[in-house]
Motif scaffolding. Structure first.
Motif, PDB file in Angstrom:
ATOM      1  N   ALA A 184       2.836   5.911  -2.842  1.00 41.35           N
ATOM      2  CA  ALA A 184       4.010   6.690  -3.271  1.00 41.35           C
ATOM      3  C   ALA A 184       3.975   6.891  -4.783  1.00 41.35           C
ATOM      4  CB  ALA A 184       5.291   5.965  -2.862  1.00 41.35           C
ATOM      5  N   ASP A 185       3.576   5.853  -5.518  1.00 43.76           N
ATOM      6  CA  ASP A 185       3.481   5.965  -6.983  1.00 43.76           C
ATOM      7  C   ASP A 185       2.391   6.966  -7.388  1.00 43.76           C
ATOM      8  OD1 ASP A 185       5.496   4.258  -7.518  1.00 43.76           O
ATOM      9  OD2 ASP A 185       4.237   2.471  -7.792  1.00 43.76           O
ATOM     10  N   SER A 186       1.237   6.838  -6.744  1.00 43.74           N
ATOM     11  CA  SER A 186       0.136   7.747  -7.113  1.00 43.74           C
ATOM     12  C   SER A 186       0.463   9.188  -6.725  1.00 43.74           C
ATOM     13  CB  SER A 186      -1.167   7.286  -6.469  1.00 43.74           C
ATOM     14  OG  SER A 186      -0.995   7.245  -5.077  1.00 43.74           O
ATOM     15  N   LEU A 187       1.245   9.346  -5.695  1.00 46.17           N
ATOM     16  CA  LEU A 187       1.678  10.699  -5.279  1.00 46.17           C
ATOM     17  C   LEU A 187       2.467  11.379  -6.398  1.00 46.17           C
ATOM     18  CD1 LEU A 187       1.768  12.632  -2.735  1.00 46.17           C
ATOM     19  CD2 LEU A 187       4.016  11.658  -2.285  1.00 46.17           C
TER      20      LEU A 187
ATOM     21  N   ASN B 209      -2.920  10.421   2.692  1.00 48.06           N
ATOM     22  CA  ASN B 209      -3.052   8.985   2.975  1.00 48.06           C
ATOM     23  C   ASN B 209      -1.718   8.362   3.376  1.00 48.06           C
ATOM     24  OD1 ASN B 209      -5.770   8.999   2.411  1.00 48.06           O
ATOM     25  ND2 ASN B 209      -5.469   8.486   0.260  1.00 48.06           N
ATOM     26  N   LEU B 210      -0.690   8.795   2.657  1.00 49.23           N
ATOM     27  CA  LEU B 210       0.656   8.257   2.941  1.00 49.23           C
ATOM     28  C   LEU B 210       1.115   8.641   4.356  1.00 49.23           C
ATOM     29  CD1 LEU B 210       2.545   6.569   1.181  1.00 49.23           C
ATOM     30  CD2 LEU B 210       3.681   8.667   0.484  1.00 49.23           C
ATOM     31  N   ARG B 211       0.843   9.883   4.706  1.00 45.71           N
ATOM     32  CA  ARG B 211       1.211  10.338   6.059  1.00 45.71           C
ATOM     33  C   ARG B 211       0.442   9.550   7.115  1.00 45.71           C
ATOM     34  NH1 ARG B 211       1.994  16.534   7.323  1.00 45.71           N
ATOM     35  NH2 ARG B 211       2.657  15.503   9.233  1.00 45.71           N
ATOM     36  N   GLN B 212      -0.818   9.315   6.806  1.00 40.17           N
ATOM     37  CA  GLN B 212      -1.649   8.541   7.729  1.00 40.17           C
ATOM     38  C   GLN B 212      -1.102   7.128   7.906  1.00 40.17           C
ATOM     39  OE1 GLN B 212      -4.228  10.008   9.258  1.00 40.17           O
ATOM     40  NE2 GLN B 212      -4.571   8.151  10.476  1.00 40.17           N
ATOM     41  N   LEU B 213      -0.708   6.554   6.771  1.00 41.92           N
ATOM     42  CA  LEU B 213      -0.174   5.176   6.796  1.00 41.92           C
ATOM     43  C   LEU B 213       1.119   5.105   7.616  1.00 41.92           C
ATOM     44  CD1 LEU B 213      -0.598   2.309   5.321  1.00 41.92           C
ATOM     45  CD2 LEU B 213       1.274   3.085   3.888  1.00 41.92           C
ATOM     46  N   VAL B 214       1.982   6.052   7.359  1.00 44.55           N
ATOM     47  CA  VAL B 214       3.265   6.070   8.097  1.00 44.55           C
ATOM     48  C   VAL B 214       3.017   6.311   9.588  1.00 44.55           C
ATOM     49  CG1 VAL B 214       5.431   7.352   8.367  1.00 44.55           C
ATOM     50  CG2 VAL B 214       4.618   6.715   6.095  1.00 44.55           C
ATOM     51  N   HIS B 215       2.080   7.184   9.850  1.00 45.34           N
ATOM     52  CA  HIS B 215       1.765   7.480  11.234  1.00 45.34           C
ATOM     53  C   HIS B 215       1.311   6.223  11.993  1.00 45.34           C
ATOM     54  CE1 HIS B 215       0.459   9.846  14.657  1.00 45.34           C
ATOM     55  NE2 HIS B 215      -0.721   9.214  14.609  1.00 45.34           N
TER      56      HIS B 215
ATOM     57  N   LYS C 237       0.836  -1.209   0.000  1.00 50.37           N
ATOM     58  CA  LYS C 237       0.000   0.000   0.000  1.00 50.37           C
ATOM     59  C   LYS C 237       0.867   1.254   0.000  1.00 50.37           C
ATOM     60  CE  LYS C 237      -4.106   1.865   2.232  1.00 50.37           C
ATOM     61  NZ  LYS C 237      -4.950   1.874   3.434  1.00 50.37           N
ATOM     62  N   PHE C 238       1.949   1.156   0.752  1.00 56.27           N
ATOM     63  CA  PHE C 238       2.880   2.289   0.848  1.00 56.27           C
ATOM     64  C   PHE C 238       3.435   2.638  -0.530  1.00 56.27           C
ATOM     65  CE2 PHE C 238       7.281   3.779   1.251  1.00 56.27           C
ATOM     66  CZ  PHE C 238       7.117   4.874   2.062  1.00 56.27           C
TER      67      PHE C 238
ATOM     68  N   PRO D 240       6.295   1.083  12.373  1.00 54.94           N
ATOM     69  CA  PRO D 240       7.120  -0.072  12.815  1.00 54.94           C
ATOM     70  C   PRO D 240       7.017  -1.254  11.854  1.00 54.94           C
ATOM     71  CG  PRO D 240       5.869   0.815  14.642  1.00 54.94           C
ATOM     72  CD  PRO D 240       5.371   1.486  13.425  1.00 54.94           C
ATOM     73  N   ASP D 241       5.786  -1.501  11.354  1.00 56.21           N
ATOM     74  CA  ASP D 241       5.615  -2.607  10.401  1.00 56.21           C
ATOM     75  C   ASP D 241       6.435  -2.367   9.146  1.00 56.21           C
ATOM     76  OD1 ASP D 241       3.936  -3.738  12.147  1.00 56.21           O
ATOM     77  OD2 ASP D 241       2.078  -3.300  11.038  1.00 56.21           O
ATOM     78  N   LEU D 242       6.399  -1.137   8.712  1.00 51.38           N
ATOM     79  CA  LEU D 242       7.103  -0.787   7.474  1.00 51.38           C
ATOM     80  C   LEU D 242       8.613  -0.953   7.631  1.00 51.38           C
ATOM     81  CD1 LEU D 242       5.786   0.203   4.873  1.00 51.38           C
ATOM     82  CD2 LEU D 242       6.358   2.524   5.518  1.00 51.38           C
ATOM     83  N   LEU D 243       9.106  -0.569   8.811  1.00 52.23           N
ATOM     84  CA  LEU D 243      10.555  -0.667   9.043  1.00 52.23           C
ATOM     85  C   LEU D 243      10.997  -2.118   9.208  1.00 52.23           C
ATOM     86  CD1 LEU D 243      11.132   2.339  11.452  1.00 52.23           C
ATOM     87  CD2 LEU D 243      11.749   2.206   9.052  1.00 52.23           C
ATOM     88  N   ASP D 244      10.045  -2.955   9.605  1.00 48.53           N
ATOM     89  CA  ASP D 244      10.392  -4.377   9.754  1.00 48.53           C
ATOM     90  C   ASP D 244      10.541  -5.077   8.419  1.00 48.53           C
ATOM     91  OD1 ASP D 244      10.593  -4.319  12.425  1.00 48.53           O
ATOM     92  OD2 ASP D 244       8.570  -5.067  12.846  1.00 48.53           O
TER      93      ASP D 244
END
Lengths: 488, 160
Positions: free
Chosen positions: A12-15, A30-36, A7-8, A40-44
């Motif tokens: 990022a592509d649509s951005l 949306n991206l900011r919301q997702l990162v917020h 999703k990230f 931790p999941d993303l960094l894993d």
């Protein structure tokens, strides 16, 4: 987790495809919301370097909340586990200096690859630290030469002398030889011929993430990308200096085995330094035992290199030491012993007179021969020389009061001389030496025959209780009339 | 400024501790070594005397004769004596081993070093009609730490 990652990247592509101001694009929100929500999941996940760059962009705002600082620190820590690319470094440069100070610099203390990458990144973005901070960095962990060179970029050129002075003073007060050495080496790097740009850390595999860090070609990158302050230092060096430095650094960037060895030896030295007292004690104890073992081997050793008999070999010594009793043995002692043994031989055939002569011979050589005295008394008793027997036995007891059966013979001699009181006394003494049932039985019979029947019974009962497996009986001595009858 | 290194007092204390540990350790090792050394000699003397006593029981009565002190050496012993040959694991004379430098070098060195010897103190008593007994004192002597040691074993050998 993979869903979040997918999703990230979609967002990022649509951005990129959306138009308008970044903050107004729907994907941005949306991206900011997702990162917020899912940082931790993303960094894993197995993040690529440009993912970190996007994350940095998302967190690049003037807001200074603790939550943001925490997320930024997590991103930088995660990014330090893999090889950084230029996009990420560019994004790092966009961050405020205090953000970098609070997130990137603490990573320098890490002993694994993160420490090396953090120094490299700090050097690349032209971060500078206060002069007195270097001594803490240098003593915090073991340093590869590449890291030291990169750390030198963190010194402001105008503060090089100050840093050097601080390190010189710190080295003077430092007890650890390793730390002193690292201070000196860093000072040499400061005043040496530094490369024009930071060197990519010499690490092939990131320790924690397992991501393979390929030696990037950043060592030959465009010089214009260097931070302005670093350039002022780096530009001082000419191109041939850079080459010379590269060749000097080259050995550390060679094979893995070669580059690991300095760190390993430094770690060993560090262990030795921190455990000096324990190692000293171990050394002293080991030395003592080694020396003692060697000496004991020498004491016990019988393999003499040259076979040399003792100086008095074959000569007749004045005396010997008995190996069992430690008695002093002379030739006279042996001669007396020989007579005594011969006397014993005669006793085997009850030849008391001949035996007595030999025992007397033994006593003439060695008057303190206890056994010869005892045997002489025994022989005299049998040939009815009661007085002589008592003299010999009393002499033997004077030499050795614990001599067994001498008192018994004395009792018999006394009884033969009708000295009942003396006989009782000797019987009692003999029983004091040992509770012998045979002696007790003889004593009881003696008492019985001398009219002391109660004492005799009491004694017999006492010893019968002590020796239940033996039969102790009282016998009456035949009187004269009975003897006559027996003869007839 | 903090000074590194050790003071004289620290060195003296360290050496004292090392000495206090070292001397008893040395004594322990040397005492044990000496005890092992003495026990080995005693055991060997005992076994040598037993060997002689067994031989005395088997040999002709008239051949049991006095061997005066300082005795006969166990090494380089004359042929057909108590210790020559010392062992023979073969069935022939060629397999016999004597206590010589050539046959048993280490054992030979040990015996020479301590000068192991044997003597016999024989007393003969005759009771008539061929009834005789010999009292034999087997004396094994050796040198140990400059001391002359002796091991004694007495046996009675009857003629009949």
């Amino acid at each position: 987790m993979q869903k979040t990652e997918q999703k990230f990247y979609e967002l990022a592509d649509s951005l990129l495809r959306e138009s308008g101001l970044l903050a107004n694009r729907p994907s941005w929100i949306n991206l900011r919301q997702l990162v917020h929500e899912f940082l931790p999941d993303l960094l894993d996940t197995d993040c690529r370097s440009h993912t970190y760059a996007i994350l940095l962009v998302l967190l690049r705002n003037p807001e200074k909340s603790p939550e943001r600082a925490k997320k930024l620190a997590a991103i930088i820590e995660s990014a330090c586990k893999s090889s950084p690319d230029e996009l990420f470094i560019d994004m790092l440069r966009q961050l405020a200096p205090d953000d970098l100070t609070s997130t990137l610099l603490p990573q320098i203390y890490c002993t694994d690859s993160r420490g090396s990458i953090a120094v490299y990144l700090a050097a690349k973005i032209g971060l500078h630290v206060e002069p007195d901070a270097f001594q803490y960095f240098l003593t915090a962990r073991t340093w590869q030469q590449t890291d030291l060179i990169n750390l030198a970029f963190l010194v402001r050129p105008s503060e090089q002398l100050k840093v050097s002075t601080i390190l010189e003073q710190a080295a003077a007060n430092e007890s650890s030889a390793i730390n002193r050495e690292i201070f000196t080496e860093f000072r040499h790097i400061l005043f040496g011929e530094p490369p024009q740009q930071p060197l990519l850390p010499d690490i092939a595999i990131a320790a924690s993430s397992g991501t393979v860090i390929t030696p990037a070609p950043t060592i030959n990158e465009d010089v214009s990308e260097d931070p302005p302050e670093v350039n002022t230092t780096a530009r001082k060096g000419s191109s041939h200096r850079a080459q010379a430095f590269s060749s000097r650094v080259a050995p550390t960037t060679d094979a893995k085995g070669k580059k690991d060895s300095p760190g390993f030896s430094a770690s060993i030295l560090k262990i030795i330094e921190t455990n000096q007292s324990a190692l000293l004690v171990l050394f002293v104890i080991t030395t003592i035992f080694l020396v003692a073992t060697g000496l004991s081997k020498w004491f016990v050793s019988d393999s003499a290199e040259s076979v040399t008999p003792p100086a008095n070999a074959g000569k007749l010594p004045s005396h010997w030491t008995d190996s069992a009793t430690r008695e002093k043995i002379t030739e006279r002692y042996l001669a007396a012993d020989k007579d005594y043994r011969m006397g014993e031989l005669y006793l085997t055939r009850d030849r008391f007179s001949e035996a007595l002569i030999l025992f007397e011979d033994a006593l003439s050589i060695r008057p303190d021969h206890t056994l010869a005295l005892y045997r002489a008394g025994y022989c005299r008793l049998h040939i009815k020389d009661y007085a002589g027997a008592r003299t010999a036995l009393e002499k033997a007891l004077k030499i050795d009061p614990t001599l067994r059966y001498a008192n018994l013979l004395l009792a018999r001699a006394a009884a033969a001389q009708l000295d009942n009181k003396g006989a009782e006394s000797h019987f009692n003494r003999e029983l004091e030496l040992a509770k012998d049932p045979v002696v007790a039985e003889e004593f009881a019979n003696f008492l019985h025959n001398t009219g002391k029947e109660v004492e005799a019974e009491s004694l017999i009962n006492k010893y019968q209780a002590l020796y239940p497996d033996r039969i102790l009986i009282l016998t009456r001595k035949p009187d004269k009339s009975e003897k006559e009858e027996q003869r007839q | 400024m903090k000074k590194s290194g050790m003071s004289l007092l620290e060195i003296v204390i360290s050496i004292s501790i090392a000495v206090v540990i070292f001397i008893p350790a040395m004594n322990m090792f040397s005492t044990t070594g000496q005890a092992v050394f003495k026990t080995r000699n005693f055991s060997f003397a005992n076994s040598a005397a037993r060997r002689i006593s067994q031989r005395l029981m088997a040999m002709p009565y008239e051949d049991i004769v006095e061997v005066p002190l300082p005795g006969i050496a166990l090494f380089d012993a004359p042929a057909e004596s108590f210790f020559a040959p010392f062992l023979n694991t073969s069935g022939t004379n060629s397999g016999a081993k004597n206590i010589t430098q050539a046959d048993m070098p280490e054992f030979y060195s040990y015996l020479v070093q301590h000068d192991f010897r044997y003597s016999l103190s024989v007393s003969n008593v005759s009771f008539g009609d061929g009834d005789e007994i010999k009292s034999v004192g087997i004396l094994i002597t050796w040198s140990e730490n400059n001391k002359n040691m002796m091991y004694r074993l007495y046996v009675y050998v009857p003629s009949l």
